[in-house]
Design a protein around this motif. Structure first.
Motif, PDB file in Angstrom:
ATOM      1  N   GLY A 134     -23.720 -28.098  57.009  1.00 32.01           N
ATOM      2  CA  GLY A 134     -24.839 -28.956  56.662  1.00 32.01           C
ATOM      3  C   GLY A 134     -24.407 -30.395  56.412  1.00 32.01           C
ATOM      4  N   GLN A 135     -25.397 -31.290  56.447  1.00 37.19           N
ATOM      5  CA  GLN A 135     -25.139 -32.694  56.119  1.00 37.19           C
ATOM      6  C   GLN A 135     -24.932 -32.832  54.608  1.00 37.19           C
ATOM      7  OE1 GLN A 135     -24.949 -35.770  57.396  1.00 37.19           O
ATOM      8  NE2 GLN A 135     -25.633 -35.633  59.542  1.00 37.19           N
ATOM      9  N   PRO A 136     -23.901 -33.545  54.169  1.00 39.98           N
ATOM     10  CA  PRO A 136     -23.775 -33.797  52.722  1.00 39.98           C
ATOM     11  C   PRO A 136     -24.969 -34.606  52.224  1.00 39.98           C
ATOM     12  CG  PRO A 136     -22.211 -35.133  53.970  1.00 39.98           C
ATOM     13  CD  PRO A 136     -22.808 -34.170  54.940  1.00 39.98           C
ATOM     14  N   LYS A 137     -25.542 -34.197  51.114  1.00 40.55           N
ATOM     15  CA  LYS A 137     -26.732 -34.862  50.579  1.00 40.55           C
ATOM     16  C   LYS A 137     -26.366 -36.156  49.864  1.00 40.55           C
ATOM     17  CE  LYS A 137     -29.249 -30.500  49.958  1.00 40.55           C
ATOM     18  NZ  LYS A 137     -28.145 -29.666  50.500  1.00 40.55           N
ATOM     19  N   ASN A 138     -25.188 -36.200  49.271  1.00 45.24           N
ATOM     20  CA  ASN A 138     -24.720 -37.402  48.587  1.00 45.24           C
ATOM     21  C   ASN A 138     -23.203 -37.339  48.476  1.00 45.24           C
ATOM     22  OD1 ASN A 138     -24.025 -35.897  46.060  1.00 45.24           O
ATOM     23  ND2 ASN A 138     -26.262 -35.626  45.983  1.00 45.24           N
ATOM     24  N   SER A 139     -22.624 -38.450  48.048  1.00 42.48           N
ATOM     25  CA  SER A 139     -21.160 -38.522  47.994  1.00 42.48           C
ATOM     26  C   SER A 139     -20.569 -37.586  46.956  1.00 42.48           C
ATOM     27  CB  SER A 139     -20.725 -39.960  47.721  1.00 42.48           C
ATOM     28  OG  SER A 139     -21.273 -40.424  46.506  1.00 42.48           O
ATOM     29  N   GLU A 140     -21.335 -37.185  45.954  1.00 42.01           N
ATOM     30  CA  GLU A 140     -20.823 -36.277  44.936  1.00 42.01           C
ATOM     31  C   GLU A 140     -20.419 -34.939  45.548  1.00 42.01           C
ATOM     32  OE1 GLU A 140     -20.210 -37.058  41.667  1.00 42.01           O
ATOM     33  OE2 GLU A 140     -20.628 -39.047  42.468  1.00 42.01           O
ATOM     34  N   GLU A 141     -21.084 -34.546  46.633  1.00 40.73           N
ATOM     35  CA  GLU A 141     -20.745 -33.280  47.286  1.00 40.73           C
ATOM     36  C   GLU A 141     -19.355 -33.308  47.902  1.00 40.73           C
ATOM     37  OE1 GLU A 141     -23.508 -31.762  50.061  1.00 40.73           O
ATOM     38  OE2 GLU A 141     -25.141 -31.510  48.612  1.00 40.73           O
ATOM     39  N   LEU A 142     -18.851 -34.517  48.185  1.00 40.13           N
ATOM     40  CA  LEU A 142     -17.511 -34.628  48.787  1.00 40.13           C
ATOM     41  C   LEU A 142     -16.422 -34.232  47.802  1.00 40.13           C
ATOM     42  CD1 LEU A 142     -17.868 -38.016  50.723  1.00 40.13           C
ATOM     43  CD2 LEU A 142     -18.334 -35.694  51.541  1.00 40.13           C
TER      44      LEU A 142
ATOM     45  N   VAL B 266     -14.737 -42.576  45.610  1.00 33.61           N
ATOM     46  CA  VAL B 266     -14.913 -41.139  45.496  1.00 33.61           C
ATOM     47  C   VAL B 266     -13.588 -40.446  45.791  1.00 33.61           C
ATOM     48  CG1 VAL B 266     -16.182 -39.131  46.318  1.00 33.61           C
ATOM     49  CG2 VAL B 266     -17.307 -41.377  46.231  1.00 33.61           C
ATOM     50  N   THR B 267     -13.034 -39.764  44.815  1.00 29.28           N
ATOM     51  CA  THR B 267     -11.800 -38.999  45.023  1.00 29.28           C
ATOM     52  C   THR B 267     -12.138 -37.719  45.775  1.00 29.28           C
ATOM     53  OG1 THR B 267     -10.831 -39.868  42.990  1.00 29.28           O
ATOM     54  CG2 THR B 267      -9.849 -37.864  43.908  1.00 29.28           C
ATOM     55  N   VAL B 268     -11.513 -37.535  46.931  1.00 28.42           N
ATOM     56  CA  VAL B 268     -11.861 -36.402  47.787  1.00 28.42           C
ATOM     57  C   VAL B 268     -10.634 -35.516  48.004  1.00 28.42           C
ATOM     58  CG1 VAL B 268     -13.712 -37.641  48.966  1.00 28.42           C
ATOM     59  CG2 VAL B 268     -11.387 -37.769  49.874  1.00 28.42           C
ATOM     60  N   THR B 269     -10.898 -34.266  48.290  1.00 36.99           N
ATOM     61  CA  THR B 269      -9.842 -33.310  48.611  1.00 36.99           C
ATOM     62  C   THR B 269     -10.295 -32.477  49.798  1.00 36.99           C
ATOM     63  OG1 THR B 269     -10.727 -31.655  47.094  1.00 36.99           O
ATOM     64  CG2 THR B 269      -9.060 -33.171  46.222  1.00 36.99           C
ATOM     65  N   GLY B 270      -9.359 -31.762  50.380  1.00 30.98           N
ATOM     66  CA  GLY B 270      -9.696 -30.910  51.506  1.00 30.98           C
ATOM     67  C   GLY B 270      -8.555 -29.992  51.853  1.00 30.98           C
ATOM     68  N   PRO B 271      -8.756 -29.125  52.836  1.00 33.03           N
ATOM     69  CA  PRO B 271      -7.746 -28.125  53.170  1.00 33.03           C
ATOM     70  C   PRO B 271      -6.581 -28.662  53.987  1.00 33.03           C
ATOM     71  CG  PRO B 271      -9.617 -27.910  54.632  1.00 33.03           C
ATOM     72  CD  PRO B 271      -9.990 -28.955  53.633  1.00 33.03           C
ATOM     73  N   PHE B 272      -6.783 -29.799  54.665  1.00 30.96           N
ATOM     74  CA  PHE B 272      -5.743 -30.324  55.556  1.00 30.96           C
ATOM     75  C   PHE B 272      -5.447 -31.781  55.213  1.00 30.96           C
ATOM     76  CE2 PHE B 272      -8.161 -27.470  58.644  1.00 30.96           C
ATOM     77  CZ  PHE B 272      -7.400 -26.363  58.329  1.00 30.96           C
TER      78      PHE B 272
END
Length: 302
Positions: A176-184, A215-221
């Motif tokens: 889905g499309q992220p609704k806002n940056s907080e979802e990141l 916005v501090t972001v994280t991810g699997p890669f």
């Protein structure tokens, strides 16, 4: 020139801390590099490096000689630059670095054109997304995206490059499309980050109604190669933050689609960095003027 070649080799071995790395950097064999160091040690009648099976450490005499050797090479380079100014025939070798995406798409294609215009100047182009130290690595100039940390460097601004958050259509269908940056910040979405040794926690600067927020972001890669991140995004593995010039063809084809258009990332500065004294060299000025004009003309319009 043999003695000067020996000194240049010594300086690169000292700075890189490795004979093989210095040899690759100078486009010579490790055997030639080792021979030049030995000749220099015989001439000076001192040991410049303490060698073991794995380590190459400068001796006290090596540390002392390095300080003088750098001054010698700087004096020679400045003298050659003065001659170039008088004869108006710039010559010599330029050592230039660029990030992979910028280097591959904008810098490398222009190098043969520069060489055609100035046949007596040779270019040694290094491309890497890792952080570089211009002075320590003997670079005349380096292209850069962002804001440099070293205040001792001079900056030649090229452009403010628009950026975009994007993902593949397959990723959007699945997550889905992220609704806002907080979802990141949550497990709702996967963000793909460019990392290199010593990099701080990564933040994406986005525009909001309240101004710029980071916005501090994280991810699997994570990867230290920007094109790897693009390929992961194309394969549906997450969201990337990219300068538009790096992925314009994928946006045009629809293989990547923008997300969070209401909170766009702020543009990133593209610039050319140089050590102040290097700009006195006519060939450095010529190169930067040529490349700035070429890159500005090659950037996609917004």
């Amino acid at each position: 020139m043999a003695y000067l070649d020996n000194i240049r080799t010594f300086v690169r071995v000292y700075e890189l801390g490795n004979m093989s790395a210095a040899a690759r950097d100078m486009r010579i064999s490790a055997a030639v590099a080792s021979s030049r160091i030995s000749q220099l040690e015989d001439h000076l009648n001192v040991r410049l490096f303490q060698r073991t099976t794995r380590l190459l450490n400068p001796t006290e005499q090596g540390n002392l000689f390095y300080q003088g050797a750098v001054k010698i090479l700087e004096a020679v380079d400045e003298a050659e630059a003065d001659i170039s100014s008088v004869t108006q025939t710039p010559r010599g070798t330029l050592y230039v670095a660029a990030p992979l995406g910028l280097g591959q798409r904008l810098v490398a294609p222009a190098v043969p054109k520069f060489k055609e215009a100035y046949p007596l100047i040779s270019i040694r182009l290094r491309m890497s997304d890792r952080k570089l130290d211009l002075a320590a690595e003997g670079l005349d100039a380096a292209f850069f995206l962002g804001v440099p940390e070293d205040s001792n460097l001079r900056i030649r601004k090229i452009a403010d490059c628009p950026r975009v958050l994007c993902a593949s259509p397959d990723y959007i269908r699945q997550r889905g499309q992220p609704k806002n940056s907080e979802e990141l910040k949550t497990d709702a979405h996967d963000c793909l980050n460019l990392r290199y040794p010593g990099a701080p926690e990564f933040q994406w600067p986005l525009r909001s109604q309240d101004g710029v927020k980071r916005v501090t972001v994280t991810g699997p890669f994570e990867s230290d190669h920007g094109d790897v991140l693009t390929n992961w995004a194309l394969d549906g593995h997450g969201i990337i933050l990219k300068p538009v010039f790096e992925i314009s063809e994928h946006l045009a084809s629809g293989r990547l689609v923008p997300v969070l258009a209401e909170e766009p990332p702020i543009p990133i500065q593209m610039a050319c960095l140089y050590v102040h004294r290097r700009h006195q060299d006519p060939k450095v000025r010529l190169f930067m003027d040529f490349m700035v004009d070429h890159i500005q003309a090659s950037l996609p319009s917004e």
